[in-house]
Design an enzyme around this catalytic site. Structure first.
Site, PDB file in Angstrom:
ATOM      1  N   LYS A   6       1.406 -20.051 -14.549  1.00  0.00           N
ATOM      2  CA  LYS A   6       1.376 -21.447 -15.003  1.00  0.00           C
ATOM      3  C   LYS A   6       0.042 -22.024 -14.538  1.00  0.00           C
ATOM      4  O   LYS A   6      -0.703 -21.355 -13.826  1.00  0.00           O
ATOM      5  CB  LYS A   6       2.537 -22.254 -14.417  1.00  0.00           C
ATOM      6  CG  LYS A   6       2.736 -22.086 -12.904  1.00  0.00           C
ATOM      7  CD  LYS A   6       3.978 -22.813 -12.403  1.00  0.00           C
ATOM      8  CE  LYS A   6       5.278 -22.062 -12.592  1.00  0.00           C
ATOM      9  NZ  LYS A   6       6.121 -22.554 -13.644  1.00  0.00           N
ATOM     10  N   ARG A   7      -0.268 -23.261 -14.951  1.00  0.00           N
ATOM     11  CA  ARG A   7      -1.496 -23.878 -14.442  1.00  0.00           C
ATOM     12  C   ARG A   7      -1.503 -23.838 -12.917  1.00  0.00           C
ATOM     13  O   ARG A   7      -0.454 -23.905 -12.277  1.00  0.00           O
ATOM     14  CB  ARG A   7      -1.576 -25.343 -14.923  1.00  0.00           C
ATOM     15  CG  ARG A   7      -1.918 -25.506 -16.377  1.00  0.00           C
ATOM     16  CD  ARG A   7      -3.258 -24.889 -16.706  1.00  0.00           C
ATOM     17  NE  ARG A   7      -4.352 -25.636 -16.103  1.00  0.00           N
ATOM     18  CZ  ARG A   7      -5.048 -26.598 -16.714  1.00  0.00           C
ATOM     19  NH1 ARG A   7      -4.765 -26.919 -17.964  1.00  0.00           N
ATOM     20  NH2 ARG A   7      -6.032 -27.210 -16.104  1.00  0.00           N
ATOM     21  N   THR A  17       8.725 -25.257 -18.751  1.00  0.00           N
ATOM     22  CA  THR A  17       9.283 -24.599 -19.934  1.00  0.00           C
ATOM     23  C   THR A  17       9.194 -23.081 -19.798  1.00  0.00           C
ATOM     24  O   THR A  17       9.967 -22.363 -20.426  1.00  0.00           O
ATOM     25  CB  THR A  17       8.568 -25.052 -21.223  1.00  0.00           C
ATOM     26  OG1 THR A  17       7.161 -25.129 -20.970  1.00  0.00           O
ATOM     27  CG2 THR A  17       9.070 -26.396 -21.689  1.00  0.00           C
ATOM     28  N   HIS A  44       5.646 -37.161 -19.775  1.00  0.00           N
ATOM     29  CA  HIS A  44       5.688 -35.784 -19.281  1.00  0.00           C
ATOM     30  C   HIS A  44       5.319 -35.643 -17.808  1.00  0.00           C
ATOM     31  O   HIS A  44       5.222 -34.518 -17.318  1.00  0.00           O
ATOM     32  CB  HIS A  44       4.733 -34.890 -20.078  1.00  0.00           C
ATOM     33  CG  HIS A  44       5.108 -34.721 -21.501  1.00  0.00           C
ATOM     34  ND1 HIS A  44       5.864 -33.663 -21.957  1.00  0.00           N
ATOM     35  CD2 HIS A  44       4.853 -35.486 -22.581  1.00  0.00           C
ATOM     36  CE1 HIS A  44       6.036 -33.776 -23.267  1.00  0.00           C
ATOM     37  NE2 HIS A  44       5.434 -34.882 -23.671  1.00  0.00           N
ATOM     38  N   LYS A  46      11.662 -19.641 -20.811  1.00  0.00           N
ATOM     39  CA  LYS A  46      11.209 -18.409 -21.470  1.00  0.00           C
ATOM     40  C   LYS A  46      11.621 -17.190 -20.649  1.00  0.00           C
ATOM     41  O   LYS A  46      12.079 -16.175 -21.181  1.00  0.00           O
ATOM     42  CB  LYS A  46       9.689 -18.432 -21.647  1.00  0.00           C
ATOM     43  CG  LYS A  46       9.225 -19.535 -22.602  1.00  0.00           C
ATOM     44  CD  LYS A  46       7.725 -19.816 -22.516  1.00  0.00           C
ATOM     45  CE  LYS A  46       7.420 -21.153 -23.199  1.00  0.00           C
ATOM     46  NZ  LYS A  46       6.097 -21.683 -22.856  1.00  0.00           N
ATOM     47  N   LYS A  87       2.594 -27.128  -7.919  1.00  0.00           N
ATOM     48  CA  LYS A  87       3.313 -25.946  -8.403  1.00  0.00           C
ATOM     49  C   LYS A  87       3.407 -24.870  -7.319  1.00  0.00           C
ATOM     50  O   LYS A  87       4.088 -23.862  -7.479  1.00  0.00           O
ATOM     51  CB  LYS A  87       2.640 -25.397  -9.658  1.00  0.00           C
ATOM     52  CG  LYS A  87       2.732 -26.370 -10.852  1.00  0.00           C
ATOM     53  CD  LYS A  87       2.047 -25.802 -12.087  1.00  0.00           C
ATOM     54  CE  LYS A  87       1.933 -26.784 -13.232  1.00  0.00           C
ATOM     55  NZ  LYS A  87       3.154 -26.880 -14.055  1.00  0.00           N
TER      56      LYS A  87
HETATM   57  C1  26Q Z   1      -4.919 -37.305 -19.381  1.00  0.00           C
HETATM   58  C2  26Q Z   1      -6.037 -38.113 -19.278  1.00  0.00           C
HETATM   59  C3  26Q Z   1      -7.298 -37.553 -19.199  1.00  0.00           C
HETATM   60  C4  26Q Z   1      -7.439 -36.180 -19.237  1.00  0.00           C
HETATM   61  C5  26Q Z   1      -6.321 -35.372 -19.323  1.00  0.00           C
HETATM   62  C6  26Q Z   1      -5.055 -35.941 -19.396  1.00  0.00           C
HETATM   63  C7  26Q Z   1      -3.862 -35.067 -19.471  1.00  0.00           C
HETATM   64  C8  26Q Z   1      -3.867 -33.961 -20.313  1.00  0.00           C
HETATM   65  C9  26Q Z   1      -2.765 -33.116 -20.372  1.00  0.00           C
HETATM   66  C10 26Q Z   1      -2.744 -35.328 -18.728  1.00  0.00           C
HETATM   67  C11 26Q Z   1      -1.642 -34.493 -18.799  1.00  0.00           C
HETATM   68  C12 26Q Z   1      -1.631 -33.372 -19.615  1.00  0.00           C
HETATM   69  C13 26Q Z   1      -0.521 -32.432 -19.714  1.00  0.00           C
HETATM   70  C14 26Q Z   1       0.604 -32.536 -19.027  1.00  0.00           C
HETATM   71  C15 26Q Z   1       1.644 -31.519 -19.108  1.00  0.00           C
HETATM   72  O1  26Q Z   1       1.437 -30.444 -19.647  1.00  0.00           O
HETATM   73  N1  26Q Z   1       2.828 -31.807 -18.576  1.00  0.00           N
HETATM   74  C16 26Q Z   1       3.908 -30.844 -18.607  1.00  0.00           C
HETATM   75  O2  26Q Z   1       4.664 -31.104 -19.766  1.00  0.00           O
HETATM   76  C17 26Q Z   1       5.651 -30.101 -19.945  1.00  0.00           C
HETATM   77  C18 26Q Z   1       6.337 -30.383 -21.270  1.00  0.00           C
HETATM   78  O3  26Q Z   1       7.121 -31.519 -21.174  1.00  0.00           O
HETATM   79  C19 26Q Z   1       6.623 -30.093 -18.789  1.00  0.00           C
HETATM   80  O4  26Q Z   1       7.506 -29.029 -18.968  1.00  0.00           O
HETATM   81  C20 26Q Z   1       5.886 -29.934 -17.475  1.00  0.00           C
HETATM   82  O5  26Q Z   1       6.775 -30.067 -16.392  1.00  0.00           O
HETATM   83  C21 26Q Z   1       4.779 -30.962 -17.373  1.00  0.00           C
HETATM   84  O6  26Q Z   1       4.001 -30.728 -16.208  1.00  0.00           O
END
Ligand code: 26Q
Length: 810
Positions: A543-544, A651, A355, A655, A549
């Protein structure tokens, strides 16, 4: 027996009095919501049991979606919709003088996720159940979900999300389905009758307790399961002797130490830190999940050697990658298979989605951490790595650099993405551009070595939640014009296109949007005490909060617009309301500073009588799924302005288009596919292309300082960051300023600035032609069907999992 209003009323009153031993009218809204939720869950249980019974035959291959995050939001509305009883319940409640919508608003969001990745998992569950695909979720039941965000004096303050404080009516604790997960200890190998056996001693034991939530398919009687694991200490372990000696603290500490594994969701979504607790969480749910899957499979008569024919394990990013060595451990140590056979089964069972390409988000764990916490798992990873590196050596003799970058263990780290690629049969990206970047850049060496593993699955969103449930008026218009086929088959939304010639339809689109904007305006007034005009353009960036972003790009153009309005208060422009929402990771200083900047701009602009009818800036507190539903349906403009190449898919872009907003976007992530669907005439594209961005990286000849010096407009807004205009403390936004100038603007904000302004001028011009605007919105709606997660899940099912629906659907 089908539920009628009368039956519902009787059931509801009975449920309420059983739960609370009092009359309905003596109860609180919370109690009424809980009684209703419990009843609705009960309505699904017969189908739940029957679905499970079907799965017991093992005729249907099942998929388990392993994810550290499931961002479900609220469940009542969607459950009612999918069970097909929303209207009946609404009417029944009305007859009892209860407003369903009030009860729906009481429900706490189930916020066990950070953002896109967690919400995608939730959309996928809904699609799997609705398509009749045997697919379940496996994750962690965090005691505290994603923090609640409060904006206090312009800054983000994090507050614990105590979502379990009032009972979660959707889950069922399955005491009889507990598993044991082992941490630490030592492993010894002994030769028993010519076979090497591994003995694990001195480990610490954690009890994993599953809580199951039904995942209800849309009007199809299918109910799948989301199983979330909670960590508990084993009571037998409780040392009463020390307790009796008065050593309460030690025992209680041990208990809370064990239970802390499932306490918190890490609020970082793009920055990796090697925290031991996170590694524990990962192994905890992966181990519990796999053990229970295999236990159940064997109980139903499944042969372990055919596991990969009957079960798929999908890992949502690298977070559950330990599923690979854990499955190897079970197959070898417990099922006594040979390595090669176990490896074959494991590889064919597991598939992996990536992702992100952000280097700082890639997971790698220090070798000694893995070794100490998971000694047997580490041995298996080492063996996987040894065999794999010898294959690499055969293919690339002498290419040390390449081999070490592809190795699973190198530089004293275990690299999770490398393990996930090697130990799975499928690796996919989440939008076309993202997959191309994985194949040709980020994972190019792996693509060369395993060309057939790589594939694309462009993300999607469930149109049931994001259109049918959250935007009932638009849904009604669609039903009136094109019938209700689009509900089961969202590709039918294209039929809406031909109705856009009809002026009444255009007028209806306008009115629906206006009504949604009025509702949001009320919410904004309630939450923030600020009056916004539904006639203004609702320009939304939710968004975050993250540098890539580019909320800062949006801020700078608002600051620029404000400057122009100060110079010319009569500037001819359509009034705009800029709406922001999003949480910053608690340790991400620049993102938190960006929130302060948004609030500072809001403070300045909203209180300036010269411009106050032209622009308003709103930062909504605590952006979350339930708030997203209200904001997105009310948006005119969707801001999707990430630095090209950085947003894997996005995503919310999908929406917004599905709810008839016009997208202002860079050619990044799935924006490209949205553009391809609607054509350039119906989306507003600006900014650097991916080739241009990649070229800057190659040539290193970007200089934000040159842009600053050669463009007086840009210079002015940047200087405004530190000249006291937005804060008496001139250093308050110094770090943002420095990131753009001293640190050479990593995300090309200044480079894209002028093009972005032009894009926004096009928006302004276009909005004046109300009819044309609405027609474009209509075209976006009509072309959004392909972004239903039903399409995505069909692709996963056919091309990765090889799962079949329980019944045939269109
Ligand atoms: C990893 C290690 C330690 C702590 C946290 C994490 C961690 C947690 C969550 C790393 C990444 C995430 C989440 C990533 C994320 O939400 N990515 C998004 O995924 C969406 C669905 O595929 C995409 O639409 C977005 O573009 C992407 O940013």
């Amino acid at each position: 027996m089908p539920i009628t209003t009368e039956i519902f009323k009787k059931d509801f009153e009975e449920k309420f009095s059983k739960m609370y031993a009092k009359e309905l009218n003596e109860g609180s809204d919370l109690e009424r919501y809980q009684a209703l939720g419990t009843l609705v869950r009960d309505y699904a249980t017969k189908d739940w049991i029957e679905t499970n019974n079907k799965y017991k035959s093992l005729e249907n291959k099942e998929v388990y979606y392993f994810s550290m995050e499931f961002l479900l939001g609220r469940l009542l509305g969607d459950s009612l919709l999918n069970l097909g009883i929303r209207d009946i319940c609404k009417e029944g409640l009305r007859e009892l003088d209860i407003d369903l919508e009030i009860l729906e608003e009481i429900e706490q969001d189930q916020g066990l996720g950070n953002g896109g990745l967690g919400r995608l998992a939730a959309c996928f569950l809904d699609s799997m159940a609705s398509l009749g695909i045997p697919g379940h979720g496996c994750g962690i039941r965090y005691k505290y979900g994603f923090f609640d965000q409060k904006i206090i004096e312009g800054s983000q303050v994090e507050v614990a999300d105590k979502w379990l404080q009032s009972k979660n009516v959707w889950e069922i604790r399955k005491e009889d389905k507990c598993e044991i997960v082992k941490f630490g200890g030592i492993v010894t190998a002994r030769n028993i009758d010519g076979r090497l056996k591994f003995y694990h001693d001195g480990y610490e034991v954690v009890k994993a307790v599953p809580y199951d939530t039904p995942v209800i398919g849309y009007e199809n009687n299918v109910v799948n399961t989301l199983r979330l694991w909670s960590a508990e200490s084993i009571e037998d372990n409780f040392d009463f002797s020390s307790f009796n000696r008065g050593e309460y603290d030690r025992e209680i500490n041990n208990k809370s130490y064990v239970e802390s594994i499932s306490y918190i969701l890490y609020p970082e979504d793009s920055f990796y830190e090697g925290k031991l607790l996170r590694l524990k969480q990962q192994y905890f749910f992966v181990s519990a999940g796999l053990q229970s899957i295999i236990r159940n499979y064997k109980k139903n008569g499944g042969s372990i050697k055919k596991l990969h024919e009957k079960i798929s394990i999908h890992i949502n990013d690298t977070h559950p990658t330990l599923a690979i060595p854990e499955l190897m451990r079970i197959l070898i140590d417990e099922e006594e298979l040979e390595w090669d056979e176990a490896w074959n089964i494991t590889k064919n069972t597991v598939s992996y989605t990536n992702h992100t390409i952000l280097a700082e988000a890639l997971e790698k764990w220090p070798v000694n951490m893995v070794q100490e916490l998971l000694p047997r798992i580490y041995m298996i990873i080492e063996e996987i790595n040894k065999r794999y590196c010898s294959m690499l050596w055969d293919k690339y003799p002498g290419e040390w650099h390449k081999i070490s970058s592809m190795a699973i263990i190198s530089d004293n780290y275990v690299k999770m993405a490398n393990l996930a690629i090697v130990g799975s049969h499928s690796v996919n990206g989440v939008a076309k551009l993202h997959t191309e970047i994985l194949k040709n850049k980020e994972m190019a060496d792996f693509y060369e070595f395993y060309p057939n593993k790589f594939n694309n699955k462009t993300n999607g969103i469930t149109h049931r939640r994001w259109l049918i449930r959250s935007n009932p008026d638009l849904t009604a218009l669609l039903k009136d014009t094109i019938g209700d086929e689009f509900i089961k088959n969202p590709m039918k939304l294209v039929n809406f296109k031909e109705h856009l010639k009809n002026k009444n339809v255009i007028e209806s689109l306008y009115k629906i949007k206006y009504k949604n904007k009025e509702k949001l305006a009320k919410e904004i007034y309630k939450e923030k005490g600020i009056v916004v005009d539904p006639n203004s353009i609702f320009d939304v960036h939710v968004k975050r909060i993250h540098a890539y972003k580019r909320q800062t790009l949006n801020c700078l153009r608002i600051m620029d617009l404000y400057n122009r309005l100060l110079e010319n208060p009569n500037l001819d422009m359509v009034p705009r309301t800029f709406i922001f929402g999003g949480k910053a990771a608690p340790g991400y200083h620049l993102a938190k500073n960006t929130i302060q900047l948004i609030n500072a701009i809001a403070d300045k602009v909203n209180n300036d009588p010269i411009v106050k009818d032209k622009i308003k800036v709103i930062m909504m507190d605590n952006y979350r799924v339930s708030l997203a539903e209200k904001i997105i349906r009310a948006a005119d403009v969707s801001e999707q302005i990430s630095t090209t190449t950085k947003e894997a898919s996005g995503t919310s872009n999908m929406k917004f288009m599905m709810n008839g907003a016009i997208t202002v976007a860079t050619l990044d992530g799935a924006n490209i596919e949205i553009r391809d669907e609607v054509t350039d005439d119906n989306i507003i594209i600006f900014g650097l292309t991916s080739d241009e961005v990649l070229n800057y990286y190659k040539t290193c000849d970007y200089s934000s300082f040159d842009i600053y010096n050669n463009d007086s407009r840009i210079k002015k807004v940047l200087d405004n960051l530190i000249d006291g205009k937005y804060s008496e403390d001139r250093n308050k936004f110094r770090d943002i300023y420095d990131s753009l100038l001293i640190y050479n603007d990593e995300f090309f904000v200044l480079r894209d600035f002028n093009d972005y302004i032009k894009a926004q001028e096009r928006v302004d011009k276009l909005y004046r032609d109300k009819e044309k605007w609405q027609r474009i919105c209509g075209i976006n709606i009509a072309h959004s069907g392909i972004f239903s997660s039903d399409r995505t899940i069909r692709e996963y099912s056919k091309e990765i999992w090889n799962t079949k629906a329980l019944y045939k659907s269109e």
